[in-house]
Scaffold this active site. Sequence first.
Site, mmCIF file in Angstrom:
data_model
loop_
_atom_site.group_PDB
_atom_site.id
_atom_site.type_symbol
_atom_site.label_atom_id
_atom_site.label_comp_id
_atom_site.label_asym_id
_atom_site.label_seq_id
_atom_site.Cartn_x
_atom_site.Cartn_y
_atom_site.Cartn_z
ATOM 1 N N HIS A 289 -3.461 6.115 3.784
ATOM 2 C CA HIS A 289 -4.228 5.017 2.553
ATOM 3 C C HIS A 289 -3.444 3.684 3.380
ATOM 4 O O HIS A 289 -4.311 2.833 4.210
ATOM 5 C CB HIS A 289 -4.143 5.232 1.597
ATOM 6 N N SER B 90 -11.110 -0.690 -0.680
ATOM 7 C CA SER B 90 -9.869 -1.279 0.103
ATOM 8 C C SER B 90 -10.270 -1.745 1.305
ATOM 9 O O SER B 90 -8.937 -1.866 2.055
ATOM 10 C CB SER B 90 -9.251 0.060 0.136
ATOM 11 N N ASP C 155 0.554 -1.155 -0.356
ATOM 12 C CA ASP C 155 0.113 -0.238 0.036
ATOM 13 C C ASP C 155 1.204 1.122 0.248
ATOM 14 O O ASP C 155 2.139 1.945 -0.620
ATOM 15 C CB ASP C 155 -1.163 -0.388 0.815
#
Length: 595
Positions: A221, A412, A187
């Site tokens: 994120h 996600s 990520d």
Amino acid sequence: MRSGGSRRKVRSSALWGSGKRETGSRSNALWGNGKRRTAVLTTLALSLIVPLGAAAGPSQKTDRAEAFVAPGLLSAAQASAGKTFSVIVQGKGGNQAAHAVADALGLSLKSARTFSSIDGVAVDLTGAQILALAADKHVAAITADARVRLAAATTSNDKWPFVTGVFKYWASGATPAAPAATIAVVDSGIDASRPEFAGRIVANVNLSTLPGNSPGDGRGHGTFVAGIAAGDYAGHTGTAPSAKIVSLDVMDDQGMARTSDVIAAADWILANKAKYDIRVANFSLHSSVANSFMYDPLDKAVERLWLNNVVVVAAAGNYGSPTGPSGVPYAPGNDPFVITVGASDTGRSVSTNDDVSAPWSAYGYTLDGFAKPEIAAPGRYMVGPVPVTSTLYAERPDHVVEPGYMELSGTSFAAPIASGVAALILGRHPEFTPDQVKGALMVGTKQMPNAADLSEGVGEINAARSVEAQSPPNPNLALDAFLVSDPGTGTRSFDAASWASKAKADASWADASWSAASWAAASWSSASWGSASWSDASWASASWASNAEASASWAEMSLGSASWADNAGGETPVLDAGAIDAAELAAVLAGTLDP
């Protein structure tokens, strides 16, 4: 090679043929007649991979090259012979890609990037060099080293641990949290200073080659994803709070990555999986270019992980539509081996009876005809940790619910729930293979009666059923028949050519995956999923022809510098939308309500 010369032509295989629909197309319980998927196919066909020279004119030579090239890349290379393109060249095994680039073009590979998870090399080539290399018999495919986008959006809830049942595996009094395998999070990095991960981030590696990537997690994120998968902090516990975590940073601060960086992460996992006991890899991202899993280098990389005993979990993507299937054409979620996860909206209660697919959660068929996702998990109105210095935190202040925490939505954040449950399954059954873990996840799901067909796969994830599964069925049984081993190294790989030949000739090849008695014993009916799990209507009738729109799309997405927002469907924050009702929480904890 002369610029502006006649186009070289790739072989016209038995699989693709002329692209025209066969006059006697099959229609049975497995295939259907394909009519209901026409709209989806029309959309997907615009960005299909095609054989090089599929749009060949009558003046072209009839000699055939060996490689397949993405249509937009082919058109761009033909139009701009002197322009430089970032590409990934795949060979046919044995490091042939690197040798082909070096020998055929006389190029030094000092500045190129080679991989161990695939026979491939990431390199910058001119249009003329791409066309020349496509004729080399050692080259299997040439694709763009395209940008990769995050599969997230905005918002979070505390109801999801009770909907999925993961709270049963948390620490309670003197009872420690259930054991769990190590999870690799591919990520934007993870903020190792967060209390949620104290002492459990065993490796933190930066693999991004793009400029503008801050140390730690500049985007925010990856920290959020890791928090959902394995966070351990009062009020913000993740799915598998005992799991160790490996952070592989492939994203810059705008949430962008190159395909080669993500493949490099797969390489790193392969090289270090034994050292850190990595059994699960989470990819909450997807490529920006639609592709067939037979040629996409990222798909090949995740398959290599899968066949080396690493469970791969991928987000389905946030480009879905509430009016019908969008298809799932992007790697790695389009790969039939891996576990692809869609996002559910948990409704007003912990019961799955009022749960539906999140309106932006992608679903449908891949370009190769595989139904995706296989399972769903909560992904709407999720709350998780985000570094206060990250770009995501700064861009969306209206989604900050308390200092250092945001409410976000997206597939996600559904994927790491599946990754966490997979880690719990392996904590209980370390002997399970990735196929068995996938089977346990699927056979343990609960049905969602109000969700559209295929939108949530076989149903919504249920930790207890999956973790307690003793002899899970193998959803990949039909695919496993096409695995071959290298006689020298013993390395297993998927024989795509043999699969394609079988699939074209035999409409029932996939039946083997659903013939196991254990599927029939499941609480949900295997009939609807089994008959829809693969369809030739999604690929055999496709034109596989290059076109101007596909070329323009490729050029815009692969060569442009645009970034993508993380907000799924442009959703606005909804206060406490994901919070569990106090009375329901009391009933669940008292054991009088089983979600």
